[in-house]
Design a protein around this motif. Structure first.
Motif, short mmCIF file in Angstrom:
data_model
loop_
_atom_site.label_atom_id
_atom_site.label_comp_id
_atom_site.label_asym_id
_atom_site.label_seq_id
_atom_site.Cartn_x
_atom_site.Cartn_y
_atom_site.Cartn_z
N SER A 174 -58.90 74.32 72.01
CA SER A 174 -57.80 73.73 72.77
C SER A 174 -58.05 72.31 73.27
O SER A 174 -57.19 71.71 73.89
CB SER A 174 -57.46 74.63 73.95
N THR A 175 -59.22 71.74 72.98
CA THR A 175 -59.48 70.37 73.46
C THR A 175 -58.92 69.35 72.48
O THR A 175 -58.85 69.60 71.26
CB THR A 175 -60.99 70.13 73.60
N ARG A 176 -58.55 68.22 73.03
CA ARG A 176 -58.19 67.10 72.16
C ARG A 176 -59.10 65.93 72.48
O ARG A 176 -59.32 65.64 73.66
CB ARG A 176 -56.74 66.69 72.39
N TRP A 177 -59.60 65.32 71.45
CA TRP A 177 -60.33 64.07 71.63
C TRP A 177 -59.38 62.95 71.24
O TRP A 177 -58.84 62.97 70.13
CB TRP A 177 -61.58 64.00 70.76
N LEU A 178 -59.22 61.97 72.10
CA LEU A 178 -58.29 60.86 71.83
C LEU A 178 -56.93 61.40 71.40
O LEU A 178 -56.28 60.86 70.50
CB LEU A 178 -58.86 59.95 70.71
#
Lengths: 510, 344
Positions: free
Chosen positions: B164-168
């Motif tokens: 569920s994480t987003r980078w940029l």
């Protein structure tokens, strides 16, 4: 219609002409068939045999001449015309449908029945009756794929008989049969002849032709070269008719001698069950050893075993004095190369460029930790194009789009870019035009000059005499003759290939 | 000369029917539903395409060999199940445990690939039939492992993070895909193994006779396929925080459709990974666009099928134009002329 009696002329072709783009493929050829005879048609490749047969079966139209059946002039425009006249070709097993039974295959296209339903029981019985009449060892309801090659051929013959064929054409019928299966076929041929069927028989196996035929017609360069009745058959005379006498000495023979350089490769008593038996020979550095003989003599199989592409059962392969157990990758690493028999299926990847194809044999040099150096690869492609003089001179062409001769050059390029010690070459010029052929011979000669040991398999006698330093003739899996010192002629090789070795040259069949 | 080459490449790029189809489709969807051309929607498309695209990075190898690997979905389901069962039942949701579980799950994919590779390299079995049946076997194993129960509430920090994480602003699985793509691209274009894949796929016998270890090439290809299937399954389970016995079912159809739409020959030996990615994007964009336009999902498969047929038909026409008489008489001569001009 007056019945033609046994031994009388049933079918006659007079002054047949066929011209393919200004080349006289057939030049006033005469050919006739008597009722109930086996009439062999002999000639070297390109002599016009198949053209004549194709006119006879309606595949090609004739450009001149007349055809008579029972004395009446007829026109044969297509296969149906030929069938209606009772002329049938016995194809190799290819025209049968493997998943259907014998009777279904024979009845194919002529099923009888009402409202679209076939009377299978009646069909089966009729065909079984036909089989019983000739006593063939097959049953009507056997599935074709379970049959041997010889049995499939019988089904082909039955198919012809069921259409009341009076003339059967058999083109190399024993090419894919074992000795025993061939014997059965000979028996059937004799039986058919006794029943009044006429057979036109084409074969490269001179021995069987001499044994079977009532009459032999020889064609050469599209012309009649001679006609011989059974009583007058002399093998060496017939071979002379096939070759012709106009040939200059230089192309008709070659002086041979065994090289006195170091032995590079030796094969000792090599055997593979069902393929070849007790094969022994040596090849010297810088020598071109040719293995010749008829197709199916076991030559390709010997090459493949030496290369590690196929196994062998017993015997030894000795390379530079050491016994080796060849595996392809080891063989390649040791400096072996193989130009395979069928370049399309075995020689190259058609979708890849010349460079990529050439690279397949050179990854040992191109790889650096598993990665390919593109610059080196491109250099290699350029080098290959230069070495083999590829047309177009572009290493980025997809090999599948090249002409036959240039495809073969691309395959050569795979090996000529390596440091070779032994190269195994299998029928290198099949389907290649004359110009490219000469170039390929020059490559072979160059390789030998550089000290590479060359083993070349070829059925083309002109080619054998062009490149060989030494010639070994194989027949039915065995070496039957070696020509190493002195002069070998076309005639010698043809006779040896057909099983007439040396001294018995003048002895006719039993 | 180099300039010449560059302009030719650009021409080739725009001559690529797929890019045109994709652009036309995107323009169409944008006009119909301006919401299509928004950052949020592109992320949606990425989510949808990523899992399929990771599978393609492996399945591509099997297709290049002239085979096919329908087990990518089974491998995904198996690895998801292995990971979730291990995390929830053995490792008590710990992060360290999750790493071990992921490695074991990947190992499962490799093992499945090894099995298929061994069979495909030894026996003359149509890959389609083999993997059709073994895919069922894999789903059977998944049912046994999971007890045919949904394993959910995967309350593990690491898997949560991946899922569920987003980078940029970009979801983590997309980075995983990017890595897989780069590795796959390098393997196919710059390694000996990549060269050998194309060679064996183009003509196995000729490759064998050239000294290429064809069996090894085939085994590694199926192992790559198994590994990527498993990786994709792990991403799926991380995103959903669960594993089910029917997870990823039928994904293989989209994977194979994307590869073929991407211009990879189903006979093997030709095609590029970037092409296959484009194929995946094409299918992803289409599914997304149809949904945005409010077309009921019952029509999606129909539309997808038609587009696939359309792209393949364009290909066939191009091939027909290039082959046969046309090749000898027209384009061949044209090409020669062009070369002649270029050399002048």
């Amino acid at each position: 219609m007056s019945e033609v009696q046994r031994g009388e002329v049933l079918f006659e072709m007079k002054n047949i002409e066929k011209i393919f783009s200004h080349v006289h493929a057939l030049d006033h050829v005469n050919f006739d068939v008597r009722k109930g005879e086996v009439h062999a048609l002999l000639g070297e490749n390109g002599a016009g045999k198949s053209t004549l047969i194709k006119i006879l079966t309606g595949v090609y139209p004739k450009d001149g001449g007349q055809i008579f059946m029972e004395g009446k002039e007829v026109e044969i425009n297509d296969r149906d015309d030929a069938l209606a006249l009772g002329i049938a070709v016995i194809f190799q097993e290819l025209s049968l449908i493997p998943s259907l039974t014998v009777y279904q295959n024979i009845m194919l296209g002529k099923e009888e029945g009402k409202f679209g339903f076939v009377n299978a029981r009646k069909e089966k019985k009729d065909i079984q009756d036909l089989i019983d009449r000739y006593g063939f060892p097959v049953t009507a309801d056997a599935t074709v794929e379970t049959l041997s090659v010889a049995q499939k051929q019988m089904v082909e013959i039955l198919k012809a008989l069921s259409t009341n064929a009076r003339i059967m054409i058999m083109d190399e019928p024993t090419a894919s049969l074992s000795q025993r299966e061939s014997e059965i076929l000979y028996k059937i041929i004799n039986q058919l002849r006794d029943q009044g069927v006429s057979i036109i028989y084409i074969s490269h196996r001179l021995e069987e032709v001499f044994n079977l035929s009532d009459r032999i017609t020889v064609l050469r360069d599209g012309k009649n070269a001679g006609e011989v009745e059974k009583e007058d058959i002399v093998p060496s005379e017939i071979v002379k008719m096939m070759i012709g006498k106009e040939l200059s000495e230089s192309t008709a023979s070659r002086s041979l001698h065994e090289s006195d350089t170091e032995v590079e490769l030796e094969v000792k008593n090599l055997s593979r069950l069902g393929y070849y038996e007790d094969v022994s020979f040596k090849v010297h550095k810088g020598e071109v050893l040719v293995l010749t003989g008829l197709v199916g003599a076991g030559r390709t199989e010997v090459l493949r075993s030496i290369y590690g592409a196929d196994p062998y059962d017993s015997g030894e392969i000795i390379f530079e004095g050491k016994v080796i157990k060849p595996r392809i990758s080891d063989a390649v690493a040791k400096g072996f190369g193989l130009i395979p028999e069928d370049r399309r299926t075995q020689g190259f990847s058609p979708l890849l460029t010349v460079t990529r194809n050439v690279a397949t044999t050179n990854y040992d040099k191109l790889a650096h930790g598993g990665f390919v150096n593109k610059k080196d690869e491109d250099e290699l492609g350029k080098k290959a194009v230069e070495i083999v003089d590829l047309r177009p001179a572009n290493p980025n062409v997809v090999v599948g789009n090249l002409s036959g001769g240039n495809q073969q050059k691309a395959v050569l390029g795979k090996w000529l870019t390596r440091d070779l010690k032994v190269i195994l070459i299998d029928e290198p010029t099949v389907g290649i035009d004359i110009g490219a052929k000469d170039e390929i011979y020059e490559f072979v000669e160059d390789l030998a000059k550089q000290g590479v040991a060359v083993i070349l398999v070829s059925s083309d006698i002109a080619e054998v005499l062009r490149v060989a330093h030494r010639i070994i003739v194989m027949r039915e899996g065995k070496i039957i003759k070696e020509f190493k010192d002195g002069v070998a002629t076309q005639e010698d090789i043809l006779l040896a290939s057909s099983g007439f070795t040396g001294d018995e040259k003048e002895v006719a069949h039993e | 000369m180099s300039e010449n080459k560059k302009s030719f490449d650009i021409k080739k790029l725009f001559g690529n029917t797929r890019i045109i189809v994709l652009l036309v489709m995107m323009a169409f969807f944008t006009i119909m539903r301006p919401r299509f051309f928004t950052y949020g929607n592109f992320v949606n498309i990425m989510y949808a395409v990523t899992l399929i695209a990771i599978m393609i990075c492996g399945a591509m190898f099997a297709v290049l060999l002239g085979g096919i690997d329908r087990t990518v979905s089974g491998n995904a389901a198996l690895s998801g199940a292995i990971m979730c069962v291990l995390i929830s039942q053995k490792f008590n949701y710990s992060n360290g445990g999750a790493i071990i579980a992921i490695l074991i799950a990947l190992g499962g994919g490799l093992l499945s690939g090894l099995f298929h590779g061994l069979i495909m390299s030894r026996f003359k079995i149509p890959a389609f039939l083999l993997t059709l049946s073994t895919n069922e076997v894999l789903y059977g194993i998944v049912q046994i492992i999971t007890g045919n129960q949904l394993i959910n509430n995967l309350n593990c920090e690491l898997t949560n993070y991946i899922g569920s994480t987003r980078w940029l602003g970009i979801p983590v699985p997309v980075y995983v895909l990017l890595l897989c793509f780069i590795i796959g691209y390098i393997i196919l274009n710059h390694t000996v193994y990549g060269r050998q894949i194309y060679s064996v796929g183009g003509n196995r016998e000729a490759s064998e006779l050239s000294g290429i270890p064809t069996r090894r090439v085939i085994i590694i290809a199926y192992m790559m396929s198994g590994l990527m299937g498993a990786l994709s399954g792990i991403m799926l389970s991380c995103q959903n925080q669960q594993a089910s016995a029917s997870q990823a079912k039928n994904y293989e159809n989209n994977v194979l459709a994307a590869i073929v739409v991407g211009g990879v020959s189903s006979k093997g030996g030709s095609g590029t990974l970037q092409g296959a990615m484009l194929g995946a994007l094409l299918i992803g964009v289409m599914e997304n666009g149809l949904r945005l336009m409010g077309i009921p999902s019952i029509y999606h498969d129909l539309a997808k099928g038609i587009i696939i047929i359309f792209v393949l038909a364009l290909d066939m026409m191009a091939i027909a134009r290039r082959s046969g008489l046309a090749r000898g008489i027209f384009s061949g001569r044209k090409k020669e002329k062009k070369e002649a001009v270029a050399s002048e």
